[in-house]
Scaffold this active site. Structure first.
Site, PDB file in Angstrom:
ATOM      1  CG  ASP A  35      -2.138  -0.892   1.114  1.00  0.00           C
ATOM      2  OD1 ASP A  35      -2.354  -1.206  -0.122  1.00  0.00           O
ATOM      3  OD2 ASP A  35      -2.813  -1.047   1.903  1.00  0.00           O
ATOM      4  CE  LYS A  57      -6.051   7.776  -1.817  1.00  0.00           C
ATOM      5  NZ  LYS A  57      -7.386   8.244  -1.618  1.00  0.00           N
ATOM      6  CG  MET A 171      -8.853   6.781   7.605  1.00  0.00           C
ATOM      7  SD  MET A 171      -9.817   5.325   6.793  1.00  0.00           S
ATOM      8  CE  MET A 171     -10.417   4.474   8.174  1.00  0.00           C
TER       9      MET A 171
HETATM   10  N1  SAH Z   1      -4.177   0.146   9.439  1.00  0.00           N
HETATM   11  C1  SAH Z   1      -3.636   1.362   9.790  1.00  0.00           C
HETATM   12  C2  SAH Z   1      -4.908   2.472   9.651  1.00  0.00           C
HETATM   13  C3  SAH Z   1      -5.429   2.627   8.249  1.00  0.00           C
HETATM   14  S1  SAH Z   1      -6.329   3.809   8.193  1.00  0.00           S
HETATM   15  C4  SAH Z   1      -2.981   1.481  11.098  1.00  0.00           C
HETATM   16  O1  SAH Z   1      -3.191   0.511  11.804  1.00  0.00           O
HETATM   17  O2  SAH Z   1      -2.336   2.529  11.554  1.00  0.00           O
HETATM   18  C5  SAH Z   1      -5.665   5.160   7.797  1.00  0.00           C
HETATM   19  C6  SAH Z   1      -5.584   6.217   8.852  1.00  0.00           C
HETATM   20  O3  SAH Z   1      -4.398   5.943   9.557  1.00  0.00           O
HETATM   21  C7  SAH Z   1      -5.192   7.466   8.593  1.00  0.00           C
HETATM   22  O4  SAH Z   1      -6.093   8.355   7.712  1.00  0.00           O
HETATM   23  C8  SAH Z   1      -4.689   7.951   9.759  1.00  0.00           C
HETATM   24  O5  SAH Z   1      -5.820   8.691  10.348  1.00  0.00           O
HETATM   25  C9  SAH Z   1      -3.994   6.932  10.118  1.00  0.00           C
HETATM   26  N2  SAH Z   1      -2.460   6.929  10.177  1.00  0.00           N
HETATM   27  C10 SAH Z   1      -1.761   6.099   9.405  1.00  0.00           C
HETATM   28  N3  SAH Z   1      -0.591   6.453   9.558  1.00  0.00           N
HETATM   29  C11 SAH Z   1      -0.568   7.382  10.551  1.00  0.00           C
HETATM   30  C12 SAH Z   1       0.819   8.206  10.753  1.00  0.00           C
HETATM   31  N4  SAH Z   1       1.909   7.840  10.614  1.00  0.00           N
HETATM   32  N5  SAH Z   1       0.424   9.316  11.735  1.00  0.00           N
HETATM   33  C13 SAH Z   1      -0.998   9.353  11.965  1.00  0.00           C
HETATM   34  N6  SAH Z   1      -1.996   8.913  11.629  1.00  0.00           N
HETATM   35  C14 SAH Z   1      -1.690   7.844  10.795  1.00  0.00           C
END
Ligand code: SAH
Length: 494
Positions: A35, A57, A171
């Site tokens: 991803d 994307k 998100m």
């Molecule tokens: N599976 C992922 C989450 C996927 S949804 C996890 O466990 O982290 C994607 C969302 O995760 C983003 O919109 C944001 O809200 C959050 N996110 C992912 N990486 C991030 C980061 N480094 N800092 C802050 N938010 C993050």
């Protein structure tokens, strides 16, 4: 035979927050489907001959639809490939991992799941916010605030408010105002501490901490962007006091490391440890020379000294000897001269101790030291990169030393990280580029072009490297002596 699909949670940033088991699965993969949010240094763990499929994307392109990703996973597995499905954070936390596994199961594909460090917990930890704390709350709730155009968020704000725990919204940046009004509308005190963390756990992490009432305005003023998450709850009060990440000396600095991958490790890791946002962009690579004839011929003659001019030269020589059907006994009896401490250390890995090392670690000083140390009639073999820097042979010749200069490796330039570097340069976000040899400077310039090399500091390991960088108009800082320690000390002086 059908391959296994392993879902690997890549964690929120780079390989530091990848699990050991996840790293092992990637290193063994025949195919990796990944991803957008997966760190570059994690992708670098993918074996060179493994198939890489990017389903995230990028800029204007749409992500690959989920059913197509499912089909790709099954196709790879049915082709007999052990396939890793790499996702940011944890697979099952808003990562659609469940859907993928269901589909694999339906299609008879064996699967495994290796959890990852989720951003929902890691980003707060890097922002000084413990998601629970006995004095403040007894639960944490992770919620998606993904807003579909024109549709309500579908969050039970009343239940969340009543629960009294810490709330983490993923998100949710575009829906920030709606999240806030949802909570206050459900009776949450507008004075409740809250935070938004952007790029959590990464070197370019930023955070805004405010009351619920002020949060949206402050986040818009700071123009925070995705990826970001929202934390709501009294634990956010601790974010100053328990912050350990932003006080790190290189926090907020973006530093490019140009040395070859095998040698970038220590420098890149130490810079990250000091809080820097490190971009690993190897601009050179060492390769086997096209033929070993020069070395083979040289070994027929008698040499009193052997000179090695880079850490990479040591294994390169050992490998060349192996290719010639020989081994380290071929250099038996030769006194060993090295250019600096790094090369001496590389020799020590083979159980060999350097006999001579100049006080200043460069070719000119090595040449002078050798010429001073050599007895009349003694000869020295230089085993180094093809077309190595000219100072060493020039000075030896001028001082009447008998030597041969044989290539044990070729330096080739790499431009595969050129786009990444150009983006950083264009955005003016690069604070520093580290150069550990003249060839890294040349490789960098080949990658990004000769113009616009301003706006960052070229941190150089020694005088000849600095001269090469200056030639291209870069602003140069030179380490006091040619070691990684001295380079880091030089950075920290600023
Ligand atoms: N599976 C992922 C989450 C996927 S949804 C996890 O466990 O982290 C994607 C969302 O995760 C983003 O919109 C944001 O809200 C959050 N996110 C992912 N990486 C991030 C980061 N480094 N800092 C802050 N938010 C993050």
């Amino acid at each position: 035979m059908t391959g296994t699909v392993t879902l690997v949670g890549a964690g929120p940033s780079g390989k530091w927050l990848l699990t050991l088991k996840g790293a092992e699965a990637i290193r063994r993969a025949d195919a990796v489907v990944y991803d957008r949010l997966v760190g570059e240094d994690i992708l670098d763990l993918i074996p060179p001959d493994a198939e890489r499929i990017n389903v995230g994307k990028e800029n204007n392109h749409h992500p690959v639809p989920q059913d197509e990703i499912n089909a790709i996973l099954v196709r790879c597995a049915k082709a007999g490939k052990n396939t890793v499905r790499l996702k940011g954070g944890d697979n099952y936390l808003f990562g659609r991992g469940g859907e993928e596994i269901e589909y694999l199961k339906e299609n008879g594909v064996p699967f495994r799941v290796i959890p990852g460090v989720t951003s929902a917990l890691a980003a707060p930890a890097f922002a000084g916010i413990p998601v629970t704390h006995r004095d403040y709350c007894s639960s944490v709730h992770i919620v998606t605030a993904h807003a579909r155009a024109g549709k309500p968020l579908g969050i039970n704000f009343e239940a969340l408010t009543a629960a009294g725990g810490t709330l983490v919204f993923l998100m949710g940046l575009t829906a920030l105002e709606r999240v806030v009004s949802g909570l206050t509308g459900a009776g949450m005190d507008p004075a409740t501490p809250a935070a938004v963390i952007e790029n959590g756990t990464r070197g370019n992490q930023r955070k805004v901490v405010a009351t619920l009432a002020d949060l949206a305005a402050k986040v818009r003023a700071a123009s925070l962007h995705s990826p970001a998450l929202i934390v709501v709850g009294r634990v956010c009060e601790l974010s100053e006091e328990l912050d350990w990440f932003t006080p790190l000396p290189l926090h907020g600095k973006t530093i490019a490391v140009t040395r070859p991958r095998a040698r970038a490790g220590t420098l890149a890791e130490r810079l990250r440890d000091l809080g820097a946002n490190v971009i690993e962009c190897p601009c050179i690579e060492t390769r086997e020379p096209e033929d070993d004839t020069a070395l083979a011929q040289a070994l027929d003659a008698h040499w009193n000294w052997l000179a090695l001019t880079s850490p990479a030269g040591v294994p390169a020589l050992a490998h060349a000897l192996t290719r010639l059907g020989r081994d380290l006994r071929a250099i038996y009896g030769m006194k060993l001269a090295v250019i600096g401490a790094g090369t001496a250390k590389a020799l020590a890995e083979y159980g060999l101790t350097a006999d001579l090392c100049p006080e200043i670690y460069d070719g000119a000083h090595l040449a002078e030291a050798l010429a001073d140390a050599m007895q009349p009639g003694e000869r020295v073999l230089l085993a180094r990169a093809r077309a190595g820097a000219p100072e060493l042979p020039e000075i030896l010749a001028a001082r009447g030393v008998d030597f041969a200069d044989v290539p044990v490796y070729d330096t080739v330039y790499r431009t595969d990280k050129a786009d990444l570097l150009r983006q950083e340069l264009a955005a003016g976000t690069l604070d520093c580029v580290t150069f550990t040899s003249v060839s890294t400077v040349e490789g960098f310039v080949r990658a990004v072009g000769e113009t616009g090399l301003t706006g960052f500091t070229a941190l150089c390991i020694g005088a000849s490297t600095a001269a090469a960088a200056q030639k291209y108009g870069m602003t140069v800082k030179t380490a006091k002596n040619a070691t990684i320690d001295a380079m880091i000390a030089c950075l920290l002086e600023e």
